[in-house]
Design a protein around this motif. Structure first.
Motif, PDB file in Angstrom:
ATOM      1  N   HIS A   1       0.855  -1.183   0.000  1.00 58.26           N
ATOM      2  CA  HIS A   1       0.000   0.000   0.000  1.00 58.26           C
ATOM      3  C   HIS A   1       0.890   1.231   0.000  1.00 58.26           C
ATOM      4  O   HIS A   1       1.754   1.392   0.872  1.00 58.26           O
ATOM      5  N   GLU A   2       0.720   2.063  -1.040  1.00 59.76           N
ATOM      6  CA  GLU A   2       1.512   3.282  -1.209  1.00 59.76           C
ATOM      7  C   GLU A   2       3.007   3.003  -1.098  1.00 59.76           C
ATOM      8  O   GLU A   2       3.761   3.721  -0.448  1.00 59.76           O
ATOM      9  N   GLY A   3       3.437   1.926  -1.762  1.00 64.33           N
ATOM     10  CA  GLY A   3       4.854   1.612  -1.861  1.00 64.33           C
ATOM     11  C   GLY A   3       5.445   0.864  -0.702  1.00 64.33           C
ATOM     12  O   GLY A   3       6.632   0.521  -0.721  1.00 64.33           O
ATOM     13  N   GLU A   4       4.658   0.565   0.323  1.00 65.77           N
ATOM     14  CA  GLU A   4       5.166  -0.136   1.491  1.00 65.77           C
ATOM     15  C   GLU A   4       4.483  -1.492   1.640  1.00 65.77           C
ATOM     16  O   GLU A   4       3.306  -1.647   1.313  1.00 65.77           O
ATOM     17  N   LEU A   5       5.231  -2.473   2.163  1.00 68.31           N
ATOM     18  CA  LEU A   5       4.659  -3.779   2.439  1.00 68.31           C
ATOM     19  C   LEU A   5       4.045  -3.723   3.836  1.00 68.31           C
ATOM     20  O   LEU A   5       4.753  -3.512   4.817  1.00 68.31           O
ATOM     21  N   VAL A   6       2.728  -3.884   3.925  1.00 67.09           N
ATOM     22  CA  VAL A   6       2.040  -3.704   5.203  1.00 67.09           C
ATOM     23  C   VAL A   6       1.631  -5.012   5.862  1.00 67.09           C
ATOM     24  O   VAL A   6       1.355  -5.029   7.063  1.00 67.09           O
ATOM     25  N   LEU A   7       1.568  -6.117   5.101  1.00 64.93           N
ATOM     26  CA  LEU A   7       1.164  -7.392   5.685  1.00 64.93           C
ATOM     27  C   LEU A   7       1.607  -8.519   4.769  1.00 64.93           C
ATOM     28  O   LEU A   7       1.524  -8.400   3.550  1.00 64.93           O
ATOM     29  N   SER A   8       2.099  -9.609   5.356  1.00 65.85           N
ATOM     30  CA  SER A   8       2.511 -10.758   4.545  1.00 65.85           C
ATOM     31  C   SER A   8       2.303 -12.040   5.343  1.00 65.85           C
ATOM     32  O   SER A   8       2.173 -12.020   6.572  1.00 65.85           O
ATOM     33  N   GLY A   9       2.255 -13.155   4.637  1.00 69.33           N
ATOM     34  CA  GLY A   9       2.075 -14.467   5.261  1.00 69.33           C
ATOM     35  C   GLY A   9       1.287 -15.369   4.349  1.00 69.33           C
ATOM     36  O   GLY A   9       1.030 -15.043   3.184  1.00 69.33           O
ATOM     37  N   THR A  10       0.879 -16.521   4.853  1.00 74.16           N
ATOM     38  CA  THR A  10       0.008 -17.387   4.081  1.00 74.16           C
ATOM     39  C   THR A  10      -1.389 -16.746   4.047  1.00 74.16           C
ATOM     40  O   THR A  10      -1.712 -15.911   4.901  1.00 74.16           O
ATOM     41  N   PRO A  11      -2.242 -17.113   3.088  1.00 72.00           N
ATOM     42  CA  PRO A  11      -3.599 -16.571   3.091  1.00 72.00           C
ATOM     43  C   PRO A  11      -4.311 -16.798   4.424  1.00 72.00           C
ATOM     44  O   PRO A  11      -5.022 -15.915   4.916  1.00 72.00           O
ATOM     45  N   ALA A  12      -4.109 -17.969   5.027  1.00 71.21           N
ATOM     46  CA  ALA A  12      -4.753 -18.255   6.317  1.00 71.21           C
ATOM     47  C   ALA A  12      -4.223 -17.335   7.412  1.00 71.21           C
ATOM     48  O   ALA A  12      -4.989 -16.853   8.260  1.00 71.21           O
ATOM     49  N   GLU A  13      -2.919 -17.083   7.412  1.00 71.64           N
ATOM     50  CA  GLU A  13      -2.339 -16.199   8.425  1.00 71.64           C
ATOM     51  C   GLU A  13      -2.847 -14.768   8.266  1.00 71.64           C
ATOM     52  O   GLU A  13      -3.107 -14.074   9.247  1.00 71.64           O
ATOM     53  N   VAL A  14      -2.974 -14.326   7.025  1.00 71.92           N
ATOM     54  CA  VAL A  14      -3.447 -12.958   6.780  1.00 71.92           C
ATOM     55  C   VAL A  14      -4.907 -12.800   7.198  1.00 71.92           C
ATOM     56  O   VAL A  14      -5.274 -11.828   7.867  1.00 71.92           O
ATOM     57  N   THR A  15      -5.749 -13.751   6.821  1.00 74.84           N
ATOM     58  CA  THR A  15      -7.165 -13.632   7.173  1.00 74.84           C
ATOM     59  C   THR A  15      -7.393 -13.832   8.669  1.00 74.84           C
ATOM     60  O   THR A  15      -8.359 -13.292   9.224  1.00 74.84           O
ATOM     61  N   ALA A  16      -6.513 -14.575   9.339  1.00 73.69           N
ATOM     62  CA  ALA A  16      -6.672 -14.803  10.776  1.00 73.69           C
ATOM     63  C   ALA A  16      -6.479 -13.530  11.585  1.00 73.69           C
ATOM     64  O   ALA A  16      -6.876 -13.472  12.755  1.00 73.69           O
TER      65      ALA A  16
END
Length: 326
Positions: free
Chosen positions: A214-229
């Protein structure tokens, strides 16, 4: 050989006028992994992928001693050592520029003539489901078929790393599912895939791991399950006329929009049980009852919305500060 095929550390990319599209992004992609790079328009996805493809070098403005980060593919700088990296990668751009009067087969053979170790045209067209359209001119293809042709050209050289930029845009649901199946098959055979997409279902279906920019920065990463959790589940239903939301158990923290009610919870099973017990004991029918865990879309939209609200508050604060100095 190393298990890390793509390594990005502190990556920055600037453009004329001082605009910085990529601001200190770091991530890695393992061999045989599908990695999705997500973000709103202008988030920096394309700027990042172009650096991975070796089309440009990290860049920026400010102190000459400042590092603009590094990117490595197969342990090599993809820009400085492009001649070594490029034959081992396949690139599917958002839109290909094909000669419209050539047939599909002629286009593939032409591209194969400048591709190291190219597959036979018939083989790659069968792979992407275009074998029956091989004699058709490119200008007669549908938008989805052109995307399949883009994919065919990206696969010609049997790439070890495949870059897919919005691969299923314009495809019908069947074409999208077929493409997903092909990408999974490539992964099973050891191909590493870096994918950008605006279809969040696509990322959820395909990606082993993902990152949200978002706006050039990485704000969240992980597996899809980790992100939605990281986001709450939700329960939605409509109350009968004459039954106010105030009658719901206080522990449910419900928000009412007229008769429509939404409960956001990190205890989905417990709160759903509490709700159903109350409904049974009260003789209340919950119309349109829908209970589900958070989706990737929920996480994505919440991140974009929160960041947008923060930026608005910061802009207003800056305006107030400037007004006070006048």
């Amino acid at each position: 050989m190393t298990d890390t095929v793509i390594d990005v550390q502190g990556l920055r990319r600037g453009y004329a006028g001082g605009f910085e599209a990529v601001r200190g992004v770091s991530f890695s992609v393992a061999r045989g992994e599908i990695f999705a790079l997500l973000g709103t328009n202008g988030a920096g996805k394309t700027s990042t992928v172009e650096l991975l493809e070796g089309l440009a070098a990290p860049s920026g403005w400010g102190s000459p001693q400042r590092s603009w980060g590094k990117v490595r593919v197969f342990g090599l700088d993809p820009y400085a050592r492009r001649a070594e990296v490029r034959p081992r990668t396949g690139v599917m751009l958002q839109e290909g520029g094909f000669p419209s009067d050539l047939s599909v087969a002629e286009t593939v053979r032409m591209w194969g003539g400048v591709t190291t170790g190219a597959r036979p045209a018939a083989e790659v067209l069968e792979l992407v489901g275009l074998a029956a359209r091989s004699s058709v001119r490119v200008k007669q293809l549908s938008g989805g078929e052109r995307r399949r042709l883009d994919l065919a050209l990206a696969l010609l050289g049997r790439p070890e790393v495949l870059f897919l930029d919005e691969p299923t845009t314009g495809m019908d649901p069947e074409g999208r599912r077929d493409t997903w199946a092909l990408v999974r098959e490539l992964r099973e055979k050891g191909t590493t895939v870096l994918l950008t997409t605006h279809y969040l279902e696509e990322a959820e279906e395909l990606a082993d791991r993902l990152a949200i920019l978002h706006e050039g920065e990485l704000v969240l990463s992980g597996t899809p399950a980790e992100v939605t959790a990281t986001r709450p589940a939700r329960i939605r239903f409509t109350l009968p006329a004459g039954v106010p939301a105030a009658r719901l158990p206080l522990a449910l923290h419900a928000a009412a929009y007229g008769r429509r009610v939404e409960i956001r919870t990190e205890r989905l099973q417990a709160d759903l049980t509490e709700l159903l017990r109350w409904a049974h004991d009260s003789g209340v029918e919950l119309a349109g009852l829908d209970a589900r865990s958070a989706s990737l879309e929920d996480a994505f939209l919440e991140i974009a919305g929160n960041r947008r609200s923060t930026n608005t508050r910061n802009e207003n604060r800056n305006d107030d500060t400037m007004a006070g100095t006048r």
